[in-house]
Design a protein around this motif. Sequence first.
Motif, PDB file in Angstrom:
ATOM      1  N   ILE A   1       0.833  -1.205   0.000  1.00 52.83           N
ATOM      2  CA  ILE A   1       0.000   0.000   0.000  1.00 52.83           C
ATOM      3  C   ILE A   1       0.874   1.263   0.000  1.00 52.83           C
ATOM      4  O   ILE A   1       0.535   2.276  -0.625  1.00 52.83           O
ATOM      5  CB  ILE A   1      -0.949  -0.032   1.212  1.00 52.83           C
ATOM      6  N   TYR A   2       2.011   1.170   0.663  1.00 58.17           N
ATOM      7  CA  TYR A   2       2.946   2.297   0.628  1.00 58.17           C
ATOM      8  C   TYR A   2       3.445   2.535  -0.794  1.00 58.17           C
ATOM      9  O   TYR A   2       3.564   3.697  -1.229  1.00 58.17           O
ATOM     10  CB  TYR A   2       4.114   2.001   1.572  1.00 58.17           C
ATOM     11  N   GLU A   3       3.699   1.472  -1.537  1.00 55.66           N
ATOM     12  CA  GLU A   3       4.119   1.623  -2.931  1.00 55.66           C
ATOM     13  C   GLU A   3       2.997   2.232  -3.773  1.00 55.66           C
ATOM     14  O   GLU A   3       3.251   3.055  -4.672  1.00 55.66           O
ATOM     15  CB  GLU A   3       4.534   0.266  -3.487  1.00 55.66           C
TER      16      GLU A   3
ATOM     17  N   VAL B   1       4.013   0.480 -12.407  1.00 59.42           N
ATOM     18  CA  VAL B   1       2.816  -0.001 -11.734  1.00 59.42           C
ATOM     19  C   VAL B   1       3.228  -1.116 -10.799  1.00 59.42           C
ATOM     20  O   VAL B   1       4.299  -1.702 -10.928  1.00 59.42           O
ATOM     21  CB  VAL B   1       1.748  -0.497 -12.741  1.00 59.42           C
ATOM     22  N   PHE B   2       2.345  -1.419  -9.884  1.00 65.96           N
ATOM     23  CA  PHE B   2       2.637  -2.472  -8.896  1.00 65.96           C
ATOM     24  C   PHE B   2       2.618  -3.826  -9.576  1.00 65.96           C
ATOM     25  O   PHE B   2       1.676  -4.164 -10.300  1.00 65.96           O
ATOM     26  CB  PHE B   2       1.575  -2.398  -7.795  1.00 65.96           C
ATOM     27  N   GLN B   3       3.665  -4.536  -9.333  1.00 68.18           N
ATOM     28  CA  GLN B   3       3.780  -5.893  -9.849  1.00 68.18           C
ATOM     29  C   GLN B   3       3.768  -6.855  -8.683  1.00 68.18           C
ATOM     30  O   GLN B   3       4.445  -6.623  -7.684  1.00 68.18           O
ATOM     31  CB  GLN B   3       5.090  -6.064 -10.649  1.00 68.18           C
TER      32      GLN B   3
ATOM     33  N   LEU C   1       2.951   5.889  -3.219  1.00 67.44           N
ATOM     34  CA  LEU C   1       4.034   6.555  -3.926  1.00 67.44           C
ATOM     35  C   LEU C   1       3.665   6.785  -5.392  1.00 67.44           C
ATOM     36  O   LEU C   1       3.966   7.840  -5.959  1.00 67.44           O
ATOM     37  CB  LEU C   1       5.319   5.720  -3.834  1.00 67.44           C
ATOM     38  N   ILE C   2       3.015   5.792  -5.989  1.00 66.88           N
ATOM     39  CA  ILE C   2       2.609   5.948  -7.389  1.00 66.88           C
ATOM     40  C   ILE C   2       1.570   7.053  -7.526  1.00 66.88           C
ATOM     41  O   ILE C   2       1.595   7.864  -8.461  1.00 66.88           O
ATOM     42  CB  ILE C   2       2.065   4.606  -7.924  1.00 66.88           C
ATOM     43  N   ARG C   3       0.637   7.135  -6.589  1.00 71.03           N
ATOM     44  CA  ARG C   3      -0.401   8.179  -6.647  1.00 71.03           C
ATOM     45  C   ARG C   3       0.195   9.571  -6.444  1.00 71.03           C
ATOM     46  O   ARG C   3      -0.245  10.537  -7.067  1.00 71.03           O
ATOM     47  CB  ARG C   3      -1.449   7.929  -5.566  1.00 71.03           C
ATOM     48  N   SER C   4       1.188   9.654  -5.554  1.00 68.29           N
ATOM     49  CA  SER C   4       1.740  10.975  -5.238  1.00 68.29           C
ATOM     50  C   SER C   4       2.719  11.466  -6.288  1.00 68.29           C
ATOM     51  O   SER C   4       3.090  12.640  -6.281  1.00 68.29           O
ATOM     52  CB  SER C   4       2.439  10.924  -3.876  1.00 68.29           C
TER      53      SER C   4
END
Length: 334
Positions: free
Chosen positions: A316-318, A331-333, A321-324
């Motif tokens: 969720i932290y990753e 993207v999350f893999q 980071l992508i949103r911010s």
Amino acid sequence: MNEHRPREQAPQPQQRRAEMRVRPTGPIVPSANVSGHALMCVVAIMSFLACLTLGGVSMVRATAQSWQSQISREITIQIKPDDDLDMEKALADARDLALTFAGTKSGTIVDRATTARLLEPWLGGGLDLDELPVPRLVVITIDENNPPDFSAMRKALTETIPQAFLDDHRTWVDRLVAMANTTAMIGTGVLMLVFSAMILTVVFATRGALSGNRHIVEVLHFVGAEAGFVASEFQKHFLRISLKGAGAGGLLAALSFALASIWQSQTLATPETDQATALFGTFSIGYTGYLGIFAIILVIALLTTLTARLTVMRTIYEIDLIRSDPGRTDVFQG
């Protein structure tokens, strides 16, 4: 003629909220899927191996301690035959001389028949000890807590009976202690490897579950669901899986030890059982062993739960980071 029908009242806001509260919701993580069953099997295998390792180490250490205790309670005086030596008198003199030292309890001369039986597996039956230069033995029982002065005893025996040799078994005791410590270290290393493999498996399984439900997690998180709430849902899911898997593996290990103990008790005085008992002692691990198995089950469940929670929080932290960072394209893999 118009009939007056009662008008249906619209549900009040409180009633609507009550209906919304009792409305069932589906879990974030499906309770039963292929990956969950596979992870349960992996946890069961890891738990079984960990419990077997713990029980095996406990048995070897208990056997080594038993050997050490038996050896440290006795010393042996060996007298080599000589043409000018009266063997029976030398045996009696060696026993009497050893018993004069403080810390000795009793002495036993190993008779000719017993000596012949000890040599029978190597030299066969019907031995005539008068024709063979076979040493004779005197076994002295000592006080483990207050042993005699072995150096003084060895010197006195050598001066009185030159053919006598005192063996206090210190070499064997040191080897047994080293073997027990080495076995414990190897067992601890195996347990660490098992726990490491299980943690890695849980990490991949958690990321796989997140990948399959990524859109649900993102929507919940975007609309305000805290990371702790999402992590708790995964945590409960993996806790159930780990408890079932670890419990099955631990139960199978405990059953294996119980069956081995029953087999050993029913096949006493056979060559196979005698060899197994000589190497590993009894296969009974006692109540402490079964408590250790229960502790391993709890440790595995705790490690699995914490690993799943930390993995979800990290994921969720990753996502945050992508949103911010609009410029990021990764993207999350899973």
